[in-house]
Write a protein that holds these residues in place. Structure first.
Motif, PDB file in Angstrom:
ATOM      1  N   ASP A 212       0.793  -1.219   0.000  1.00 27.43           N
ATOM      2  CA  ASP A 212       0.000   0.000   0.000  1.00 27.43           C
ATOM      3  C   ASP A 212       0.827   1.272   0.000  1.00 27.43           C
ATOM      4  OD1 ASP A 212       0.895  -0.789   2.448  1.00 27.43           O
ATOM      5  OD2 ASP A 212      -1.052  -0.715   3.454  1.00 27.43           O
ATOM      6  N   LEU A 213       1.932   1.299   0.749  1.00 27.16           N
ATOM      7  CA  LEU A 213       2.718   2.531   0.823  1.00 27.16           C
ATOM      8  C   LEU A 213       3.349   2.905  -0.520  1.00 27.16           C
ATOM      9  CD1 LEU A 213       3.667   4.810   2.631  1.00 27.16           C
ATOM     10  CD2 LEU A 213       5.641   3.414   3.268  1.00 27.16           C
ATOM     11  N   PRO A 214       4.067   1.997  -1.214  1.00 28.31           N
ATOM     12  CA  PRO A 214       4.581   2.366  -2.544  1.00 28.31           C
ATOM     13  C   PRO A 214       3.479   2.699  -3.535  1.00 28.31           C
ATOM     14  CG  PRO A 214       5.688   0.402  -1.721  1.00 28.31           C
ATOM     15  CD  PRO A 214       4.535   0.662  -0.810  1.00 28.31           C
ATOM     16  N   TYR A 215       2.355   2.007  -3.439  1.00 29.73           N
ATOM     17  CA  TYR A 215       1.250   2.236  -4.370  1.00 29.73           C
ATOM     18  C   TYR A 215       0.682   3.646  -4.200  1.00 29.73           C
ATOM     19  CZ  TYR A 215      -3.276   1.663  -6.672  1.00 29.73           C
ATOM     20  OH  TYR A 215      -4.373   1.818  -7.487  1.00 29.73           O
ATOM     21  N   VAL A 216       0.473   4.072  -2.957  1.00 28.23           N
ATOM     22  CA  VAL A 216      -0.112   5.392  -2.705  1.00 28.23           C
ATOM     23  C   VAL A 216       0.918   6.498  -2.896  1.00 28.23           C
ATOM     24  CG1 VAL A 216      -1.223   6.835  -0.960  1.00 28.23           C
ATOM     25  CG2 VAL A 216      -1.825   4.416  -1.141  1.00 28.23           C
ATOM     26  N   LEU A 217       2.135   6.273  -2.421  1.00 24.79           N
ATOM     27  CA  LEU A 217       3.144   7.323  -2.439  1.00 24.79           C
ATOM     28  C   LEU A 217       3.706   7.567  -3.829  1.00 24.79           C
ATOM     29  CD1 LEU A 217       4.989   9.324  -0.995  1.00 24.79           C
ATOM     30  CD2 LEU A 217       6.481   7.420  -0.361  1.00 24.79           C
ATOM     31  N   VAL A 218       4.028   6.529  -4.553  1.00 22.11           N
ATOM     32  CA  VAL A 218       4.676   6.666  -5.864  1.00 22.11           C
ATOM     33  C   VAL A 218       3.717   6.322  -7.000  1.00 22.11           C
ATOM     34  CG1 VAL A 218       6.647   5.987  -7.278  1.00 22.11           C
ATOM     35  CG2 VAL A 218       6.892   6.157  -4.801  1.00 22.11           C
TER      36      VAL A 218
END
Length: 286
Positions: A212-218
């Motif tokens: 979720d973090l790479p998907y939302v952030l980048v």
């Protein structure tokens, strides 16, 4: 056992079964287009040796090693600070735990705002770095955001381990003239090791399936930050359930091997301690 069978074993077996099949349209022996599902053998697992999967596996491993290492160091430091008795300790503990309580999607959006071209990070550094573009800076952005969010979790578990250490041990060390760093290495770290190992194991398994973090952030389908979970999601959303299941099975095996090796190498003494305490308890009861 019934709950585990329904929510763990059945989905796992179903995913493994799906990894040996392909679905969609194909030509039959008579040249007609047919739609359905057919047995594909190990064809879906051929993607495991392709560039995209290997890149996702490298990104996943890199994020895991770097973030967990930093989180352990920062988490232990946070726990040592939160353990001390001083005015405002409750407020400090609550402040440290706030990042961990923030949902990951919200955290990703917040850091995306910070890492914008005209955001706070570039304003403080006096640069014009494209943090959320596809490249090495995107990797660094994901690592910083993940460490900020999850280091308090490690600190919380280590704090629980610190609070069960008897105060008499530290008093004896002070009487013997032990210096602070000697007390930390010879008393605190060995006695807090069980809680620390549990925290590291939890973080290893969690970081290996980061999505979720790479998907939302980048964003999705970014080569520099695409993880194995992101690759599985991308294949599944394109209705490539066979390859997605094969990649999911490979990720499951990867996490299982890492967990087994970790427990085998670093947790063997913990298991022996548990058995020893059980034998001592049984002996006292007898």
């Amino acid at each position: 056992m019934l709950v585990l069978a329904l929510v763990v074993f059945y989905p796992l077996v179903a995913a493994m079964r799906e990894s040996f099949y392909e679905s969609g349209q194909r030509l039959d022996a008579d040249g007609f287009v047919v739609e359905g599902e057919w047995f594909a053998g190990l064809a879906n697992y051929a993607g495991v040796v392709q560039q995209r999967f290997l890149n996702a596996a490298f990104n996943t491993t890199l994020f895991t090693v770097v973030t967990v290492s930093l989180e352990v160091v920062l988490g232990v430091a946070m726990a040592l600070v939160m353990q001390r008795a001083f005015r405002g300790r409750a407020l400090l503990r609550a402040s440290i735990l706030i990042p961990w309580a923030v949902p990951t999607a919200v955290s990703g959006l917040m850091w995306k705002w910070i890492f914008q071209a005209d955001g706070v990070a570039n304003a403080l550094l006096g640069t014009e770095i494209l943090w959320t573009a596809d490249g090495p800076w995107a990797k660094l952005a994901v690592i910083l955001a993940d460490v900020w969010k999850t280091a308090p979790f490690v600190g919380l578990l280590v704090l629980a381990g610190l609070q069960i250490i008897p105060g008499d041990v530290y008093e004896a060390a002070r009487v013997d003239g032990a210096r602070p760093w000697q007390t930390f290495w010879r008393i605190t770290l060995p006695l807090v090791r069980p809680a620390l190992l549990v925290a590291v194991l939890f973080r290893l398994m969690d970081a290996l399936r980061i999505f979720d973090l790479p998907y939302v952030l980048v964003g999705p389908r970014k080569q520099s930050v695409e993880t194995l979970s992101g690759l599985i999601w991308d294949e599944a959303t394109r209705v490539h359930y066979g390859p997605a299941s094969a990649y999911g099975t490979a990720l499951f095996v990867y996490i299982a091997v890492i967990a087994f090796v970790f427990v085998k190498l670093l947790g063997a003494d913990l298991l022996s301690d548990v058995r020893t305490r059980r034998r001592e308890g049984s002996a006292r009861v007898a």
